[in-house]
Every structure is written in structure tokens, then in C-alpha cells.
Write a protein that holds these residues in place. Structure first.
Motif, PDB file in Angstrom:
ATOM      1  N   THR A  13       0.699  -0.844   0.435  1.00 32.92           N
ATOM      2  CA  THR A  13       0.339   0.344   0.146  1.00 32.92           C
ATOM      3  C   THR A  13       0.883   1.490   0.026  1.00 32.92           C
ATOM      4  O   THR A  13       1.783   1.156   0.637  1.00 32.92           O
ATOM      5  N   LEU A  14       0.329   2.112  -0.343  1.00 27.33           N
ATOM      6  CA  LEU A  14       1.443   4.086  -0.353  1.00 27.33           C
ATOM      7  C   LEU A  14       1.616   4.636   1.033  1.00 27.33           C
ATOM      8  O   LEU A  14       2.269   5.211   1.188  1.00 27.33           O
ATOM      9  N   ASP A  15       0.925   3.187   2.322  1.00 32.80           N
ATOM     10  CA  ASP A  15       0.977   3.307   3.286  1.00 32.80           C
ATOM     11  C   ASP A  15       2.886   2.724   3.447  1.00 32.80           C
ATOM     12  O   ASP A  15       3.596   3.199   4.668  1.00 32.80           O
ATOM     13  N   ASP A  27       1.280   8.730  -9.906  1.00 36.30           N
ATOM     14  CA  ASP A  27       1.568   7.735 -10.161  1.00 36.30           C
ATOM     15  C   ASP A  27       2.364   7.748 -11.962  1.00 36.30           C
ATOM     16  O   ASP A  27       2.414   6.098 -11.766  1.00 36.30           O
ATOM     17  N   LEU A  28       2.500   8.154 -11.603  1.00 40.03           N
ATOM     18  CA  LEU A  28       3.750   7.788 -13.281  1.00 40.03           C
ATOM     19  C   LEU A  28       5.168   7.372 -13.130  1.00 40.03           C
ATOM     20  O   LEU A  28       6.100   7.072 -14.021  1.00 40.03           O
ATOM     21  N   LEU A  29       5.390   7.552 -11.223  1.00 39.85           N
ATOM     22  CA  LEU A  29       7.002   7.569 -10.753  1.00 39.85           C
ATOM     23  C   LEU A  29       6.286   6.072 -10.379  1.00 39.85           C
ATOM     24  O   LEU A  29       5.641   4.833 -10.434  1.00 39.85           O
ATOM     25  N   GLU A  64       0.201   1.335  -8.924  1.00 39.61           N
ATOM     26  CA  GLU A  64      -0.395  -0.192  -9.970  1.00 39.61           C
ATOM     27  C   GLU A  64      -0.167  -0.730  -7.693  1.00 39.61           C
ATOM     28  O   GLU A  64      -0.569  -1.259  -6.982  1.00 39.61           O
ATOM     29  N   VAL A  65       0.914   0.353  -6.714  1.00 39.21           N
ATOM     30  CA  VAL A  65       0.795  -0.062  -5.631  1.00 39.21           C
ATOM     31  C   VAL A  65      -0.587   0.670  -5.322  1.00 39.21           C
ATOM     32  O   VAL A  65      -1.249  -0.008  -4.478  1.00 39.21           O
ATOM     33  N   ARG A  66      -0.554   2.191  -5.785  1.00 40.47           N
ATOM     34  CA  ARG A  66      -2.344   2.439  -5.296  1.00 40.47           C
ATOM     35  C   ARG A  66      -2.898   1.664  -5.902  1.00 40.47           C
ATOM     36  O   ARG A  66      -4.249   1.228  -5.107  1.00 40.47           O
TER      37      ARG A  66
END
Length: 126
Positions: A13-15, A27-29, A64-66
Motif C-alpha cells: 500500500t502507499l502507507d 502515479d507515473l513514478l 499499481e501500488v495505489r
């Protein structure tokens, strides 16, 4: 850092893993693994993309992580000790600039398989 139970599949997750760039859409990173993932999943478990689970990713986007598409499956052998793994990564932006390499830590917490497990179900009563 990611903490996961011994026998549980867990999404990143983003956390747990996120990057920031003032000049690019977040989101593009892209997270790029700078060291190869072990080929034997019993060593360190398996990192995979839920859309392409046939091979471990060497890179994946923050989008993809989000969207919870990157997941980790712990190693299959039972262990009576917590395990700690380190994955080296860097972040790339759309212009090709990259961060310094950093370590992403995965902590696998042991589970007492002899302990009882309680479950409950919420059913809607009309």
C-alpha cells in the motif's frame, strides 16, 4: 517497511511504499528493483503483480501500488522466528531521473499455528 503475517498474502500500500516528485504525476513514478529477486520463492517469498503473476516484477508504478496490484507472498516453509528481508529499489520519474537506491524492508511475523482461530460472520438479518 512492510509487515506481514507468516502465511498471509499482502498487498503493498502507499502507507508502506510511496514516492514523491514535485514535477511529475505521482502515479507515473516507477519503483525499480536494483537487485534481482531470488528465483526460489521459498527463500524470501514472492513479489508479484496481480495482473501478471507468472513472473516477479523488476519494476512497478506507484499507480499499481495505489491500485493494490503489487502483492507479497511470504516463503512457504514454517518458521518459529520472525524473518526480515531487504529489497533494494530506486524510483524513476517519467523524464528518466532516478533516486538514490534505498532498502525496502519486509518483516514476516510468525504465527502460532497451534492457537485457536476465532472467526465471525456478519450476516444481514431482515
Amino acid at each position: 517497511m512492510m509487515e506481514v503475517s507468516q502465511f498471509a498474502l499482502a498487498a503493498l500500500t502507499l502507507d508502506m511504499l510511496a514516492a514523491e516528485d514535485l514535477e511529475a504525476a505521482q502515479d507515473l513514478l516507477v519503483f525499480n528493483l536494483t537487485s534481482p529477486w531470488p528465483t526460489e520463492p521459498q527463500q524470501q517469498g514472492l513479489l508479484f503483480n496481480t495482473d501478471v503473476s507468472s513472473r516477479p516484477p523488476i519494476a512497478f508504478s506507484q499507480q499499481e501500488v495505489r491500485e493494490l496490484k503489487i502483492a507479497y507472498q511470504p516463503p512457504t516453509p514454517d518458521s518459529d522466528q520472525d524473518q526480515l528481508f531487504q529489497v533494494e529499489m530506486e524510483v524513476l520519474d517519467p523524464d528518466g531521473a532516478f533516486s538514490e537506491p534505498f532498502a525496502f524492508i519486509i518483516l514476516i511475523k510468525t504465527v502460532n499455528t497451534l492457537a485457536p482461530v476465532a472467526t465471525f460472520s456478519r450476516s444481514a438479518h431482515s
